[in-house]
Scaffold this active site. Structure first.
Site, PDB file in Angstrom:
ATOM      1  N   LYS A 171       1.102  -1.269  -0.285  1.00 42.92           N
ATOM      2  CA  LYS A 171       0.448   0.477  -0.095  1.00 42.92           C
ATOM      3  C   LYS A 171       0.684   1.305   0.212  1.00 42.92           C
ATOM      4  O   LYS A 171       2.090   1.710   0.650  1.00 42.92           O
ATOM      5  CB  LYS A 171      -0.845  -0.117   1.270  1.00 42.92           C
ATOM      6  CG  LYS A 171      -1.889  -1.190   1.414  1.00 42.92           C
ATOM      7  CD  LYS A 171      -2.678  -0.833   0.449  1.00 42.92           C
ATOM      8  CE  LYS A 171      -3.978  -1.644   0.786  1.00 42.92           C
ATOM      9  NZ  LYS A 171      -5.095  -0.828   0.086  1.00 42.92           N
ATOM     10  N   ASP A 196      -0.675  -0.875  -3.950  1.00 45.13           N
ATOM     11  CA  ASP A 196      -2.376  -0.516  -4.461  1.00 45.13           C
ATOM     12  C   ASP A 196      -2.134   1.177  -3.608  1.00 45.13           C
ATOM     13  O   ASP A 196      -1.972   1.115  -2.740  1.00 45.13           O
ATOM     14  CB  ASP A 196      -3.470  -1.255  -3.851  1.00 45.13           C
ATOM     15  CG  ASP A 196      -4.637  -0.551  -3.485  1.00 45.13           C
ATOM     16  OD1 ASP A 196      -4.760   0.633  -4.393  1.00 45.13           O
ATOM     17  OD2 ASP A 196      -5.436  -1.121  -2.472  1.00 45.13           O
ATOM     18  N   GLU A 221      -2.471  -0.522  -8.359  1.00 45.79           N
ATOM     19  CA  GLU A 221      -3.836  -0.562  -8.514  1.00 45.79           C
ATOM     20  C   GLU A 221      -4.503   0.857  -7.652  1.00 45.79           C
ATOM     21  O   GLU A 221      -3.785   1.311  -6.945  1.00 45.79           O
ATOM     22  CB  GLU A 221      -4.347  -2.354  -6.863  1.00 45.79           C
ATOM     23  CG  GLU A 221      -6.009  -2.111  -7.246  1.00 45.79           C
ATOM     24  CD  GLU A 221      -5.717  -3.344  -5.572  1.00 45.79           C
ATOM     25  OE1 GLU A 221      -4.966  -4.405  -6.035  1.00 45.79           O
ATOM     26  OE2 GLU A 221      -6.266  -2.530  -4.883  1.00 45.79           O
ATOM     27  N   ASP A 246      -9.840  -0.224  -8.694  1.00 39.63           N
ATOM     28  CA  ASP A 246     -10.734  -0.934  -7.137  1.00 39.63           C
ATOM     29  C   ASP A 246     -12.101  -0.076  -7.061  1.00 39.63           C
ATOM     30  O   ASP A 246     -13.035  -0.447  -7.399  1.00 39.63           O
ATOM     31  CB  ASP A 246      -9.343  -1.244  -6.597  1.00 39.63           C
ATOM     32  CG  ASP A 246      -9.960  -1.860  -4.749  1.00 39.63           C
ATOM     33  OD1 ASP A 246     -11.579  -2.306  -4.824  1.00 39.63           O
ATOM     34  OD2 ASP A 246      -9.534  -2.825  -3.947  1.00 39.63           O
ATOM     35  N   LYS A 270     -14.289  -7.611  -6.407  1.00 37.17           N
ATOM     36  CA  LYS A 270     -14.224  -7.918  -4.569  1.00 37.17           C
ATOM     37  C   LYS A 270     -16.290  -8.384  -4.671  1.00 37.17           C
ATOM     38  O   LYS A 270     -16.809  -7.319  -5.169  1.00 37.17           O
ATOM     39  CB  LYS A 270     -13.934  -6.448  -2.934  1.00 37.17           C
ATOM     40  CG  LYS A 270     -12.569  -6.616  -3.784  1.00 37.17           C
ATOM     41  CD  LYS A 270     -12.084  -5.351  -2.293  1.00 37.17           C
ATOM     42  CE  LYS A 270     -10.577  -5.396  -2.590  1.00 37.17           C
ATOM     43  NZ  LYS A 270     -10.584  -3.968  -1.718  1.00 37.17           N
TER      44      LYS A 270
HETATM   45  O1  OSB Z   1      -7.554  -1.719  -1.420  1.00 38.29           O
HETATM   46  O2  OSB Z   1      -7.488  -3.432  -1.467  1.00 38.29           O
HETATM   47  C1  OSB Z   1      -7.917  -2.780  -0.973  1.00 38.29           C
HETATM   48  C2  OSB Z   1      -8.318  -3.639   2.523  1.00 38.29           C
HETATM   49  C3  OSB Z   1      -9.612  -2.751   3.330  1.00 38.29           C
HETATM   50  C4  OSB Z   1     -10.082  -2.209   1.666  1.00 38.29           C
HETATM   51  C5  OSB Z   1      -9.086  -2.050   0.380  1.00 38.29           C
HETATM   52  C6  OSB Z   1      -8.320  -2.779   0.232  1.00 38.29           C
HETATM   53  C7  OSB Z   1      -7.901  -3.795   1.218  1.00 38.29           C
HETATM   54  C8  OSB Z   1      -6.624  -4.599   1.216  1.00 38.29           C
HETATM   55  C9  OSB Z   1      -6.537  -5.410   1.708  1.00 38.29           C
HETATM   56  O3  OSB Z   1      -5.219  -4.068   0.217  1.00 38.29           O
HETATM   57  C10 OSB Z   1      -7.182  -6.735   1.107  1.00 38.29           C
HETATM   58  C11 OSB Z   1      -6.629  -8.431   1.999  1.00 38.29           C
HETATM   59  O4  OSB Z   1      -6.001  -8.558   3.067  1.00 38.29           O
HETATM   60  O5  OSB Z   1      -8.025  -8.773   2.967  1.00 38.29           O
HETATM   61 MG    MG Z   2      -7.469  -1.600  -3.320  1.00 34.49          MG
END
Ligand code: OSB
Ligand code: MG
Length: 374
Positions: A171, A196, A221, A246, A270
């Site tokens: 991140k 990300d 991302e 995303d 998701k």
């Molecule tokens: O942006 O993918 C994302 C977690 C919470 C909200 C958004 C994101 C995420 C993650 C974690 O990147 C992914 C995971 O391990 O559940």
């Molecule tokens: Mg993401």
């Protein structure tokens, strides 16, 4: 042969994360979820997990707003209906604008319930609906929270790799962090990385993002704003690294728009964010037809959501390891009796019917003690 849903129960639960999860949107130390329990006329239970966060930063919904919608709007739509196939639920909810996570929480519970009545695992049912096969062991990756120093990040990457995770997502919350990311990419040339940004960049970052291109960086991302697809398209045309979306994908229509505008080459899918499994399968089909890459994302799910994701991620034809880490990464105590354990960088799909996991007895009792909303 049809089924009727006779009871719907909601149980809000708070889980402490082992370590706070930092993204550009917020820092999460406590994860609130709501378990949805549906009981059909044959006495079988199906489970779903409401994945909205407590705050409306990642998406507009919150746990409270989604529970309200489920109680007042979605629940009543399930009363006295006959369900032949789980896909019908999406049509029943189609008059409700937005509120994808509220819809998905209930819709995934119906899929679980339906798979159980058909004496199938959810993974097998999904593969059958998609006319393809599924894997018993699913390759997975890890998402590492933001704001580490180079040394901290290097240690986290080292640890993730030694646990076996097949790719590592880092991140980032500002363009300054890209200096560290660049060094990490050089430090581990043989590992597969994603970054990300959770919407923390702008087109002003284009040059820095262009410089980041490396064979071991497979995607960036959600670099730009959550409501934008136009600037993403501009950015994608100016840098070599593929972009992945995303936050701006809530529906198949959003995927079609992104595809037409060339806003990205990959979709982080998701189930919760797109309103359920039926919509997820439509998105996967579109991606396969149009050669958009698609993979299963995550959002710090507890056991029920993790099992549901794993069933989707087991589909043959998803293009990257999912954001589905082992149970032990997140919570001291989960809501299910079993644990997802990482073996050779994979999690195995439960062999029991439906999502294949069982709510632990304390939560099951608490769930049944709530008043049914049907
Ligand atoms: O942006 O993918 C994302 C977690 C919470 C909200 C958004 C994101 C995420 C993650 C974690 O990147 C992914 C995971 O391990 O559940
Ligand atoms: Mg993401």
């Amino acid at each position: 042969m049809y089924m009727k849903i006779i009871k719907m129960h909601l149980l809000p639960i708070k889980l402490q994360l082992k370590t706070p999860f930092i993204s550009n949107h917020e820092t999460i130390s406590e994860r609130e979820i709501t378990v949805i329990g549906l009981k059909n006329d044959a006495g079988i239970w199906g489970y779903g997990e409401l994945e909205a966060f407590s705050t409306p930063y990642y998406t507009p919904e919150t746990q409270e707003s989604a529970r309200l919608i489920i109680r007042k709007i979605i629940g009543p739509l399930l009363k006295n209906i006959q369900i032949n196939q789980p896909e019908e639920i999406t049509n029943i909810f189609s008059n409700i604008a937005g509120n994808q996570m509220a819809k998905a929480a209930v819709e995934t519970a119906v899929w679980d319930l339906f798979a159980k009545t058909q004496k199938k695992t959810l993974a097998a049912l999904i593969a059958q609906k998609m006319n393809t096969t599924y894997r018993q062991n699913v390759p997975v990756g890890i998402s590492i929270g933001a704001k580490s120093t180079f040394t901290e990040l290097k240690n986290k990457v080292f640890s993730a790799n030694s646990q076996g995770y097949q790719r590592i997502k880092i991140k980032v919350t500002s363009s300054e962090e890209l200096v560290i990311i660049k060094r990490i990419l050089q430090e581990f040339p043989n590992l597969t990385f994603m970054i990300d940004a959770n919407s923390s960049f702008s087109l002003n970052t284009t040059a820095k993002l262009a410089e980041l291109a490396a064979p071991n960086l497979v995607m960036i991302e959600q670099p730009l704003r959550t409501t934008d697809l136009v600037d993403h398209s501009r950015l994608q045309s100016r840098i070599k690294t593929r972009l992945c979306l995303d936050e701006n994908i809530f529906s198949l229509d959003d995927v079609k728009t992104a595809y037409t505008l060339k806003s990205a080459q990959a979709i982080n899918l998701k189930i919760a964010r797109v309103g359920g499994i039926t919509n997820s399968l439509a998105i996967i089909n579109f991606c396969w037809e149009h050669k958009l890459l698609v993979w299963c994302g995550g959002m710090l799910e507890a056991g029920i959501g993790r099992a549901t994701n794993l069933a989707l991620a087991s589909l043959n034809g998803l293009n990257f390891p999912g954001d589905i880490s082992a149970s032990s990464r997140y919570y001291f105590k989960d809501v299910i009796t079993s644990e997802f354990i990482l073996e050779h960088g994979m999690l195995s799909v439960p062999v029991e019917l439906g999502i294949g996991v069982v709510l632990n007895s304390m939560f099951q009792k608490a769930l049944q003690n709530t008043i049914s909303l049907l």
